[in-house]
Design a protein around this motif. Structure first.
Motif, PDB file in Angstrom:
ATOM      1  N   LYS A 152     -17.636  65.907  -0.476  1.00 13.16           N
ATOM      2  CA  LYS A 152     -17.004  65.325   0.701  1.00 13.16           C
ATOM      3  C   LYS A 152     -16.995  66.252   1.916  1.00 13.16           C
ATOM      4  CE  LYS A 152     -15.466  61.424  -1.210  1.00 13.16           C
ATOM      5  NZ  LYS A 152     -14.721  61.704  -2.381  1.00 13.16           N
TER       6      LYS A 152
ATOM      7  N   ALA B 271     -12.503  53.949  11.918  1.00  8.79           N
ATOM      8  CA  ALA B 271     -12.962  55.276  11.504  1.00  8.79           C
ATOM      9  C   ALA B 271     -11.737  56.169  11.343  1.00  8.79           C
ATOM     10  CB  ALA B 271     -13.922  55.862  12.526  1.00  8.79           C
TER      11      ALA B 271
ATOM     12  N   HIS C  11     -14.568  52.176   0.486  1.00  9.67           N
ATOM     13  CA  HIS C  11     -15.852  52.855   0.294  1.00  9.67           C
ATOM     14  C   HIS C  11     -16.427  53.109   1.678  1.00  9.67           C
ATOM     15  CE1 HIS C  11     -20.029  53.582  -0.962  1.00  9.67           C
ATOM     16  NE2 HIS C  11     -19.511  53.911  -2.124  1.00  9.67           N
ATOM     17  N   SER C  12     -16.541  54.381   2.044  1.00 10.21           N
ATOM     18  CA  SER C  12     -16.961  54.735   3.394  1.00 10.21           C
ATOM     19  C   SER C  12     -18.439  54.447   3.616  1.00 10.21           C
ATOM     20  CB  SER C  12     -16.679  56.220   3.649  1.00 10.21           C
ATOM     21  OG  SER C  12     -17.239  56.643   4.863  1.00 10.21           O
TER      22      SER C  12
ATOM     23  N   ASN D 132     -20.348  55.847   5.696  1.00 11.04           N
ATOM     24  CA  ASN D 132     -21.117  57.069   5.981  1.00 11.04           C
ATOM     25  C   ASN D 132     -20.923  58.171   4.952  1.00 11.04           C
ATOM     26  OD1 ASN D 132     -18.407  57.331   6.929  1.00 11.04           O
ATOM     27  ND2 ASN D 132     -18.986  59.113   8.133  1.00 11.04           N
ATOM     28  N   ARG D 133     -19.909  58.042   4.051  1.00  8.15           N
ATOM     29  CA  ARG D 133     -19.632  59.141   3.134  1.00  8.15           C
ATOM     30  C   ARG D 133     -19.566  58.730   1.670  1.00  8.15           C
ATOM     31  NH1 ARG D 133     -17.908  63.332   6.435  1.00  8.15           N
ATOM     32  NH2 ARG D 133     -17.374  64.564   4.619  1.00  8.15           N
TER      33      ARG D 133
ATOM     34  N   SER E 244     -14.344  56.979  -1.479  1.00  7.28           N
ATOM     35  CA  SER E 244     -13.288  57.745  -0.807  1.00  7.28           C
ATOM     36  C   SER E 244     -12.253  58.231  -1.803  1.00  7.28           C
ATOM     37  CB  SER E 244     -12.615  56.880   0.263  1.00  7.28           C
ATOM     38  OG  SER E 244     -11.908  55.806  -0.349  1.00  7.28           O
TER      39      SER E 244
ATOM     40  N   TRP F 108     -14.429  59.077   8.364  1.00  9.62           N
ATOM     41  CA  TRP F 108     -14.684  58.100   7.295  1.00  9.62           C
ATOM     42  C   TRP F 108     -14.723  56.713   7.937  1.00  9.62           C
ATOM     43  CZ3 TRP F 108     -14.596  60.326   2.264  1.00  9.62           C
ATOM     44  CH2 TRP F 108     -14.088  61.620   2.217  1.00  9.62           C
ATOM     45  N   ILE F 109     -15.863  56.066   7.916  1.00 10.30           N
ATOM     46  CA  ILE F 109     -16.033  54.762   8.555  1.00 10.30           C
ATOM     47  C   ILE F 109     -15.978  53.672   7.476  1.00 10.30           C
ATOM     48  CG2 ILE F 109     -17.598  53.314   9.916  1.00 10.30           C
ATOM     49  CD1 ILE F 109     -18.753  55.998  11.008  1.00 10.30           C
ATOM     50  N   TRP F 110     -15.117  52.668   7.713  1.00 11.54           N
ATOM     51  CA  TRP F 110     -14.955  51.599   6.722  1.00 11.54           C
ATOM     52  C   TRP F 110     -15.544  50.299   7.243  1.00 11.54           C
ATOM     53  CZ3 TRP F 110     -10.787  47.670   5.530  1.00 11.54           C
ATOM     54  CH2 TRP F 110     -10.984  47.121   4.256  1.00 11.54           C
TER      55      TRP F 110
ATOM     56  N   TYR G 284     -15.339  48.161  -0.925  1.00 11.12           N
ATOM     57  CA  TYR G 284     -14.258  48.798  -1.685  1.00 11.12           C
ATOM     58  C   TYR G 284     -14.553  48.725  -3.176  1.00 11.12           C
ATOM     59  CZ  TYR G 284     -12.197  44.540  -3.678  1.00 11.12           C
ATOM     60  OH  TYR G 284     -11.961  43.416  -4.417  1.00 11.12           O
TER      61      TYR G 284
END
Length: 876
Positions: free
Chosen positions: A26, A760, A788-789, A791-792, A795, A816-818, A822
Motif C-alpha cells: 500500500k 478520493a 476496493h480502490s 487505483n490501489r 483497501s 484512494w479512489i472509489w 467492493y
C-alpha cells in the motif's frame, strides 16, 4: 473451478488444503510490478505441485524466478488473476505484489577526498588496531554484495601487486570471484536482461564494496588514491550480485534470486544496503533472510536514511528476527571552506546549485532577519524583508524546514537585494541545501549561527572574512549517531535498529569512469562496514557463527554513545546497542543473551525478564551488574497526531533491579539473572515517551570487556497512539475527476457515482497499523463491505508509517479512489464487484492500533465522512 483427478491426487498427497494470505503493498502503487507476484508455497509443496495447481485453476503465468530456500516463485500473471485469488489456491502460503526498491540516493559529502580525516573512521571502531596488532584482513571469508554491482577493475579490488582488479569469469587470481548480473544496464524494474558480467555502472555498489573490503592501493596506480585508504576487510573474497541497472529500481523478485545465489555460492555474509521504508517483518526479504541465517549465513542490512521523519521509520530489509539492522554514526572530522566572524572561523557548506567557494567583498556584512517576537526568522516570508535593509549584505536565517525549503529562502533574499545568505542548521551539523544557481548560499552549524548572532549584537559592522582554502574542523555531530539514520521501533515494538557502523562522510572506491573515489553518507555506508567486521571476526575465530550469534557478539560489545554535545546516552531506538567495536568483539570473553529486551508498552509491560551471562574465558570471573539509562524520546509532546521529525529528548528513565548485583561465574558456565523493570516515573503516558537503556555486566579482571544489552519500551497504551495525521486534516475526502486532479468538496457535497467525479480519500499514517481498511455503510449504518480502490486495489491490510514529505518537499499522502467496487469480506479470494443496490452510502476509514486484538470498532481509530455517496446502479 474443479481440479482434475490427477491434480486432486497431487493436492491430497501434498496436503494442499489451507488458503494462504495476500499481503497487499500500500505504500505506492507505482512501487509494484504490474501483474507481478511473489508466491511462497506451503512447506511441503514443491515447484511442480504448486505450478500444476496454478494451471488447474486456469491461471496463465510466466515464471520470473524460482526460489528453493524460500520455497516459492515470482510470476507474471497473464490471465487477470489478482493476488487475492492466488492466495486462495491450494498449496499457497503467502502472496505479495512484486515490490520495487530504489537505489539508495548517493548523499555526497562536503568533505574532500584528500582530507586525512576521511580515512580516520577505523579509529572509531578498533579496526585500526585489529589490522595492525592482529593482522586480520578477512582473508578466506566470502562476502556477497547485493547492490548495483562492483567495478571490479578498480585497483582497490586487485590482489596485492596487481595494477587492477578483475572478475573470475574473465581473469585469474581475482578477488571478485563470484557474481551475476540479474538485470542488465537498462533495467529499471520491469524487464530484466541478465548476463554474466556484474560490473557496476551506477556507483553505489562499488562504494559499498570498497568500505567492506577495498584494499590498499599503490600510489603509482591510476587513478591515484587521494590518500592512503583501506576497507574494513581488505582481503575478503567478493560475490558481486547486481540487482540494479545503471539507474532506477529493482524488484524484490530479483533481490530474492540474488540472495539465494549468494547462498548457493557459499557466501558467509550478505550485505544489503537497501530498504523499502517502514514496515512489519513479514516481507519476502526478511523471511528469506531468516531462512538463510538459520542455514548458517549472516545478513546485515541498512536501517534507512529517514532520520528526519522521526519515530517508527526503521527500514524493512533488516527486520528479520535473526538479521542485523544497521544504523549510522558520523565520521569525526571534515575539511571545509570557512567564514570568520568576530574572531572565530566557522565551516560552511555551499548550496548544491551554487557549488562554489563563497567570495564576497568585505562590504557584504552580516544582517540577521528577525521575526516580530525577536527570534531569528526562517526567511520564508518575503514580507519579513520589508522592515530590514539587506541590500548588498549577507542574510542570516534559521534553518527550520517546516515552512519552506532553501530555494524559497534564496529567492526571497535575492529579491530583497541581499548579496548572499547563511542558513543556521537545526538541530546541528551542516545541512545540505539545494539553493539557487548563481546566488551565494551556505549552511552553517547551529553553534556557529549563535556565535555569529552574538558577535553581530556586539558590533553590527563586524566584517565577514571568507577563506581562500579549506581547513580541518571537528564537525557538529561527528562521532555520534547520524542525523539521517532512521529511528525505530518497528511495528511490533521490537528493538530495531540493532547496532551501528560509521556511515557519515565515508571515503571509498567509486567507478573508474566516475573518478575512482568518493566520500558519501548513509546507512548504505554503515552496513558494509559491519559486513566487513563480520569477516574479520570469522577470520579471527576460525569459525563461522550464524548471523544471529554474530549480531549478539557485536551488540554485546558495541560502544554506547551520546548524541553530539550531550552528556546522556542516545536512545537505543536511534543507535541500537551502539557503535560497533570490532576490537572488543574479538577480545571479549563474555556474552549476554538475549541481545535485546523488548518491554513493549504499559499495557503489555514485561516487568520481569531473565538474561543469561556466559563466561567464555578460561578462568572464573566475577561480574558487576549495572544499568545505564538512555534518552527518552517524546514524539507527541503537544498531543500532536503525527510524530515530530525531531523527537523531544526527555530525562525520564526506567529503573532496573537485579536479582544479584554481583555474580561469580566459573569458566565455560552460564548464570541467569532476573531483571525487574519499572517504567519511568517522569514522562506523560498520554504522550507515549519511548524510553530505553542498557544493562551492563562488567568483569572484575583488569582490561576485561564489559558487555551489555539494550532495552526499549513505550510508556502509555500503544493502542492510543494516533495513527492518522488529523493535524494536517487527514483523512480527507476530495473529488477525483479522472485526469489525475483532486478537488475540494463542500461539507454538503453529494457524490453520485454515475457522474465523472469519484470520491478520493487522502490518508497519511504517523504509525504502523496491523490492519487498514475503508469500510462502506448504508444510510442506516449497516455495514456493506470494504471499498476496493480503483487505483490501489483492496483497501485492507497492514500499513507501515508514512514519511513526512515527498522527494520534492511536498506533504506526503496516499490517495484512494472509489468507483463503487467492493468486497463483502476480507477473504483474499473474494472478487470485487459493483455495489448494485441503489441508495446512499458513507465511507469510514479505519486503522487498527498496534498490539490490539482487532475488535472493530473498539481497537480501531476510525474516521467517518459525512458526504453522502449516491449509487444508482449505473456508475461508471
Amino acid at each position: 473451478m474443479k481440479l482434475t483427478a490427477t491434480i486432486l491426487s497431487v493436492v491430497a498427497a501434498a496436503s494442499l488444503v489451507s488458503a494462504g494470505t495476500f499481503h497487499p503493498h500500500k505504500i505506492n502503487p507505482h512501487d509494484t510490478i504490474s501483474n507481478g507476484y511473489i508466491i511462497q508455497y506451503d512447506d511441503n509443496v514443491n515447484h511442480a505441485q504448486a505450478q500444476n495447481s496454478l494451471k488447474s485453476h486456469k491461471v496463465d503465468f510466466k515464471v520470473r524466478n524460482q526460489y528453493n530456500v524460500f520455497n516459492g516463485a515470482a510470476v507474471t500473471v497473464k490471465s487477470g488473476h489478482k493476488g487475492e485469488e492466488l492466495a486462495k489456491l491450494p498449496g499457497v502460503k503467502n502472496v505479495w505484489p512484486i515490490t520495487l526498491y530504489s537505489i539508495p540516493k548517493l548523499q555526497k559529502s562536503n568533505m574532500k577526498s584528500n582530507d586525512p580525516a576521511a580515512a580516520s573512521l577505523h579509529t572509531m571502531t578498533g579496526v585500526d588496531i585489529v589490522h595492525k596488532k592482529y593482522k586480520l584482513t578477512g582473508k578466506g571469508v566470502k562476502v556477497g554484495v547485493i547492490d548495483t554491482g562492483i567495478d571490479y577493475k578498480h585497483p582497490s579490488f586487485a590482489v596485492p601487486g596487481a595494477k587492477e582488479g578483475c572478475f573470475a569469469r574473465y581473469g585469474k587470481n581475482c578477488r571478485v570471484k563470484y557474481g551475476w548480473d540479474f538485470v542488465g544496464d537498462d533495467y529499471t524494474g520491469e524487464d530484466p536482461k541478465p548476463d554474466s558480467d556484474p560490473r557496476d555502472c551506477g556507483g553505489h555498489g562499488t562504494h559499498v564494496a570498497g568500505i567492506l573490503g577495498g584494499g590498499a592501493v599503490d600510489s603509482k596506480t591510476s587513478p591515484k588514491p587521494p590518500q592512503p585508504f583501506v576497507g574494513v576487510a581488505p582481503e575478503v573474497t567478493f560475490g558481486a550480485y547486481r540487482i540494479f541497472g545503471c539507474k532506477g529500481s529493482a524488484g524484490d523478485d530479483v533481490i530474492l534470486a540474488a540472495m539465494e545465489l549468494a547462498f548457493n555460492d557459499g557466501m558467509d555474509v550478505i550485505n544489503m544496503s537497501l530498504g523499502g521504508g517502514s514496515a512489519y517483518k513479514n516481507n519476502p526479504i526478511s523471511i528469506l533472510g531468516d531462512k538463510l541465517i538459520a542455514h548458517g549465513m549472516a545478513l546485515v542490512a541498512s536501517a534507512g536514511n529517514a532520520g528526519s521523519d522521526g519515530a517508527w521509520m526503521v527500514s524493512d530489509a533488516g527486520l528479520g528476527d535473526l538479521a542485523s539492522s544497521i544504523a549510522s554514526f558520523d565520521n569525526i572530522y571534515g575539511i571545509y571552506d570557512s567564514v570568520s566572524y568576530g574572531g572565530a572561523a566557522h565551516p560552511y557548506s555551499p548550496s548544491e546549485n551554487y557549488n562554489n567557494r563563497i567570495d564576497l567583498p568585505a562590504s557584504a556584512t552580516l544582517v540577521p532577519i528577525f521575526e516580530k517576537d525577536g527570534s531569528l526568522s526562517d526567511g520564508c516570508d518575503p514580507n519579513i524583508y520589508k522592515s530590514t535593509d539587506v541590500k548588498g549584505k549577507v542574510v542570516l536565517v534559521f534553518g527550520d524546514l517546516t515552512r519552506c525549503k532553501s530555494g524559497a529562502r534564496g529567492v526571497n533574499a535575492k529579491d530583497a537585494g541581499a548579496a548572499g545568505i547563511l542558513v543556521q542548521t537545526t538541530p546541528f551539523g551542516l545541512a545540505g541545501l539545494a539553493g539557487n544557481p548563481g546566488f551565494p548560499m551556505g549552511s552553517i552549524e547551529n553553534k556557529a549561527g549563535n556565535d555569529m548572532l552574538a558577535a553581530w549584537k556586539k558590533d553590527p559592522k563586524t566584517r565577514l572574512v571568507w577563506s581562500k582554502k579549506p581547513s580541518n574542523f571537528l564537525i557538529e555531530g561527528g562521532g555520534a549517531p547520524s542525523d539521517f539514520s532512521s529511528f525505530g521501533l518497528d511495528g511490533d515494538l521490537r528493538s530495531k535498529p540493532d547496532f551501528a557502523g560509521p556511515g557519515g562522510n565515508i571515503l571509498s572506491a567509486f567507478p573508474l569512469a566516475k573518478g575512482g573515489y568518493a566520500i558519501l553518507s548513509g546507512t548504505s555506508m554503515s552496513s558494509p562496514y559491519v559486513a566487513g567486521a563480520h569477516a574479520l571476526y570469522i577470520q579471527a575465530k576460525k569459525s563461522k557463527p550464524r548471523g544471529d550469534k554474530l549480531r549478539q557478539i557485536f551488540k554485546n560489545t558495541a560502544t554506547i554513545a551520546s548524541n553530539f554535545g550531550s552528556k546522556t546516552k542516545a536512545s537505543a531506538a536511534k543507535q541500537g546497542a551502539g557503535l560497533i567495536n570490532v576490537l572488543s568483539a574479538i577480545t571479549t570473553k563474555t556474552s549476554i543473551f538475549p541481545d535485546h529486551i523488548d518491554l513493549l508498552d504499559s499495557t503489555h509491560f514485561k516487568k520481569t525478564v531473565k538474561i543469561s551471562i556466559k563466561n567464555e574465558g578460561k578462568h572464573t570471573e566475577t561480574y558487576t551488574l549495572s544499568h545505564i539509562p538512555a534518552d527518552t524520546l517524546n514524539s507527541y509532546p503537544n498531543k500532536n497526531t503525527f510524530p515530530l521529525g525531531t523527537p523531544v529528548i526527555e530525562a525520564a528513565y526506567a529503573t532496573v533491579k537485579f536479582s544479584v548485583d554481583k555474580v561469580k561465574i566459573p569458566a565455560g558456565k552460564t548464570a541467569k539473572i532476573t531483571l525487574t523493570f519499572k517504567e519511568p516515573k517522569k514522562g506523560d503516558a498520554s504522550e507515549f515517551p519511548l524510553y530505553s537503556g542498557y544493562v551492563v555486566a562488567t568483569p572484575k579482571t583488569k582490561g576485561g570487556v564489559a558487555v551489555h544489552v539494550p532495552y526499549t519500551g513505550v510508556k502509555g497504551d500503544i493502542a492510543k497512539v494516533p495513527i492518522f495525521d488529523t493535524d494536517s486534516g487527514l483523512p480527507l475526502l476530495l473529488a477525483y475527476d479522472g485526469d489525475d486532479s483532486l478537488e475540494d468538496v463542500t461539507p454538503d457535497y453529494q457524490f453520485n457515482l454515475s457522474s465523472t467525479k469519484l470520491p478520493a480519500i487522502l490518508t497519511r499514517l504517523g504509525s504502523h497499523t496491523p490492519e487498514f481498511s475503508i469500510r462502506i455503510f448504508d444510510d442506516k449504518k449497516n455495514f456493506v463491505g470494504y471499498a476496493h480502490s480503483a487505483n490501489r486495489g483492496q483497501s485492507f491490510g497492514w500499513l507501515g508509517r508514512d514519511p513526512t514529505y515527498n522527494d520534492d518537499g511536498s506533504l506526503y499522502f496516499n490517495a484512494w479512489i472509489w468507483d463503487g467496487m467492493y468486497t463483502k469480506t476480507m477473504d483474499p479470494s473474494e472478487t470485487p464487484v459493483l455495489v448494485s443496490k441503489h441508495g446512499v452510502y458513507n465511507l469510514v476509514v479505519a486503522a487498527q492500533h498496534k498490539l490490539s486484538k482487532g475488535a472493530y470498532p473498539k481497537d480501531f481509530e476510525t474516521h467517518e465522512f459525512s458526504n453522502p455517496i449516491v449509487i444508482t446502479g449505473q456508475q461508471k
